[in-house]
Design a protein around this motif. Sequence first.
Motif, PDB file in Angstrom:
ATOM      1  N   ALA A 150      94.609  69.234 -47.408  1.00  0.00           N
ATOM      2  CA  ALA A 150      94.207  70.434 -48.147  1.00  0.00           C
ATOM      3  C   ALA A 150      94.152  70.136 -49.644  1.00  0.00           C
ATOM      4  O   ALA A 150      93.208  70.525 -50.334  1.00  0.00           O
ATOM      5  CB  ALA A 150      95.173  71.570 -47.848  1.00  0.00           C
ATOM      6  N   LEU A 151      95.156  69.420 -50.146  1.00  0.00           N
ATOM      7  CA  LEU A 151      95.189  69.091 -51.571  1.00  0.00           C
ATOM      8  C   LEU A 151      93.980  68.239 -51.960  1.00  0.00           C
ATOM      9  O   LEU A 151      93.389  68.445 -53.025  1.00  0.00           O
ATOM     10  CB  LEU A 151      96.489  68.353 -51.916  1.00  0.00           C
ATOM     11  CG  LEU A 151      97.746  69.223 -52.000  1.00  0.00           C
ATOM     12  CD1 LEU A 151      98.985  68.360 -52.247  1.00  0.00           C
ATOM     13  CD2 LEU A 151      97.601  70.253 -53.120  1.00  0.00           C
ATOM     14  N   VAL A 152      93.619  67.296 -51.089  1.00  0.00           N
ATOM     15  CA  VAL A 152      92.478  66.432 -51.397  1.00  0.00           C
ATOM     16  C   VAL A 152      91.191  67.260 -51.460  1.00  0.00           C
ATOM     17  O   VAL A 152      90.368  67.077 -52.356  1.00  0.00           O
ATOM     18  CB  VAL A 152      92.359  65.291 -50.349  1.00  0.00           C
ATOM     19  CG1 VAL A 152      91.065  64.513 -50.551  1.00  0.00           C
ATOM     20  CG2 VAL A 152      93.554  64.354 -50.455  1.00  0.00           C
ATOM     21  N   VAL A 153      91.056  68.196 -50.508  1.00  0.00           N
ATOM     22  CA  VAL A 153      89.859  69.041 -50.501  1.00  0.00           C
ATOM     23  C   VAL A 153      89.813  69.903 -51.771  1.00  0.00           C
ATOM     24  O   VAL A 153      88.770  70.017 -52.426  1.00  0.00           O
ATOM     25  CB  VAL A 153      89.830  69.942 -49.235  1.00  0.00           C
ATOM     26  CG1 VAL A 153      88.723  70.983 -49.338  1.00  0.00           C
ATOM     27  CG2 VAL A 153      89.633  69.081 -47.992  1.00  0.00           C
ATOM     28  N   ILE A 154      90.950  70.471 -52.143  1.00  0.00           N
ATOM     29  CA  ILE A 154      91.005  71.286 -53.364  1.00  0.00           C
ATOM     30  C   ILE A 154      90.603  70.440 -54.577  1.00  0.00           C
ATOM     31  O   ILE A 154      89.804  70.849 -55.420  1.00  0.00           O
ATOM     32  CB  ILE A 154      92.419  71.879 -53.563  1.00  0.00           C
ATOM     33  CG1 ILE A 154      92.690  72.931 -52.474  1.00  0.00           C
ATOM     34  CG2 ILE A 154      92.565  72.504 -54.956  1.00  0.00           C
ATOM     35  CD1 ILE A 154      94.121  73.425 -52.455  1.00  0.00           C
ATOM     36  N   GLN A 194      88.755  67.786 -54.662  1.00  0.00           N
ATOM     37  CA  GLN A 194      87.320  67.480 -54.659  1.00  0.00           C
ATOM     38  C   GLN A 194      86.494  68.697 -55.071  1.00  0.00           C
ATOM     39  O   GLN A 194      85.453  68.566 -55.712  1.00  0.00           O
ATOM     40  CB  GLN A 194      86.895  66.967 -53.280  1.00  0.00           C
ATOM     41  CG  GLN A 194      87.168  65.471 -53.155  1.00  0.00           C
ATOM     42  CD  GLN A 194      87.298  65.003 -51.726  1.00  0.00           C
ATOM     43  OE1 GLN A 194      87.290  65.811 -50.792  1.00  0.00           O
ATOM     44  NE2 GLN A 194      87.435  63.705 -51.542  1.00  0.00           N
ATOM     45  N   THR A 195      86.985  69.884 -54.706  1.00  0.00           N
ATOM     46  CA  THR A 195      86.285  71.102 -55.115  1.00  0.00           C
ATOM     47  C   THR A 195      86.371  71.280 -56.624  1.00  0.00           C
ATOM     48  O   THR A 195      85.401  71.655 -57.278  1.00  0.00           O
ATOM     49  CB  THR A 195      86.904  72.333 -54.418  1.00  0.00           C
ATOM     50  OG1 THR A 195      87.014  72.050 -53.021  1.00  0.00           O
ATOM     51  CG2 THR A 195      86.060  73.571 -54.633  1.00  0.00           C
ATOM     52  N   LEU A 196      87.556  70.992 -57.168  1.00  0.00           N
ATOM     53  CA  LEU A 196      87.757  71.154 -58.614  1.00  0.00           C
ATOM     54  C   LEU A 196      86.838  70.247 -59.425  1.00  0.00           C
ATOM     55  O   LEU A 196      86.532  70.529 -60.579  1.00  0.00           O
ATOM     56  CB  LEU A 196      89.217  70.870 -58.982  1.00  0.00           C
ATOM     57  CG  LEU A 196      90.236  71.914 -58.511  1.00  0.00           C
ATOM     58  CD1 LEU A 196      91.643  71.508 -58.936  1.00  0.00           C
ATOM     59  CD2 LEU A 196      89.897  73.285 -59.087  1.00  0.00           C
TER      60      LEU A 196
END
Lengths: 216, 231
Positions: free
Chosen positions: B60-64, B66-68
Amino acid sequence: MKPIFALQNLRKSHGERLLLNIDKLELQRGNTYLLLGENGVGKTTLLRIMAGLEAADGGQFQFDGQFVNSDTERAALAPNLIYVHQHSYLFYTNVAENIGYGLKLRGIPKTEREALVAAELVWAGITHLRDVPPNQLSGGEKQRVAMARARVLKPELLLLDEPTANLDDAAREQVVELIAHMRDANNCVIIATHDKELAEIPDAVKLKLEEGRVQG
Amino acid sequence: MTLSEATHQAFVLLLGGDPKLWGIIWVSIRVSTLALISAVPLAVLSGFVLATFTFPGRRALVVILQTLLALPTVIVGLVLYMVLSRQGPLGEWHWLFTQEAMILGQAVLAFPILAAMTLSAVQGVDKRAAETAKTLGASRLQAMWTVLLEARFAVLVAIATGFGRVLSEIGCAMMVGGNIAGVTRNITTAIALETSKGEFAQGIALGAVLVVLALAVNFAMNFFQGKGLTR
Ligand SMILES: Nc1ncnc2c1ncn2[C@@H]1O[C@H](COP(=O)(O)OP(=O)(O)OP(=O)(O)O)[C@@H](O)[C@H]1O
Ligand SMILES: [Mg+2]
């Protein structure tokens, strides 16, 4: 004589396949062992388990009479037990820094370290490569650096995984000669290989890995 | 004024050492450099941790993260504006329309780039590096440090990329800096202002400086990439 390394009832499977199934293996000081076997028979896996880089599914292990059954316990034997990869990895610094790496970890002061590294460069015949980064080395030179880097730490048990794989004849000869000079009365060297030429190493004890078992 | 006159005027300003112009350039360099310095330690550590450890919530942190990466700069500006405004939670700091606010904003903008690129840099390090370190006697911590050092050129590329991004952003600097002459006016906000006033010479001069800085950053990046790849 008390073996430097002993294992009993080693089991290791990958999925369905029982890869290693070794009832007993004892390695003695002062010996050089050749671990022979076909591609994919499990030589690398066995050495990595011994070095604690991989866990076994079961088995008892002893180093110099001490039980080291878990992979963490075996990993903690480093650098008294050193595993050298099939294609050895050199840190992206230079040759001298690579050889001095383990000494630095031990907190050996700079001047002493430099002297030890210099001696090792001479031993491996690579003094002229002292400041060269690893990307400018040939396969044989890399292998010699990796061996010097291990040897300087005076390991009692040295595991070499196919040290002559992918080397041309001249480089192989040099590496074979270094291996022959690695041994002393107190240490033990085990070499995984399917290279026939390594059979030239004098008095090497041959171990054949076949269908997960070791034949003496 | 024609374009060629404006361009000529631009070089007169630049080479003549026009204090106002060079003051603006200095604000950009100072703010962006300090933003990078503040963001690098935590961002590199975060990227390293995400690359090295597996723990619940990691994906989840990695996805967040990448979104940032794609976060519009004005959104960061908007959020920071609200946080730093008098009624906001950090209103007491009186940071709105100061360089500190710009530094904070750019640090926030640089963070995801630095962290995400460090993450892939560390993941890109050969698995044998950590094993080699350990078998030569490194502790867990020492082996991790060795791995980070092996990724150093790629981390420098990340830093150069982050610097390039914050140097050329305008949305956040405009909103929380306020484009105050001699204080928070930087290259990008000045270009926007001067152009809207019809004064092209200073805009061209600043634009040229920005391009030169971007070129320098890219040359630096290229140099580090070359070092890292030719192993
Ligand atoms: N992580 C893994 N998962 C599944 N199978 C694996 C894994 N690692 C190794 N194997 C398999 O285990 C077998 C033994 O591999 P290993 O590398 O130990 O053989 P080797 O004797 O060293 O071979 P080579 O001479 O090619 O180096 C191979 O068939 C390999 O595909
Ligand atoms: Mg192998």
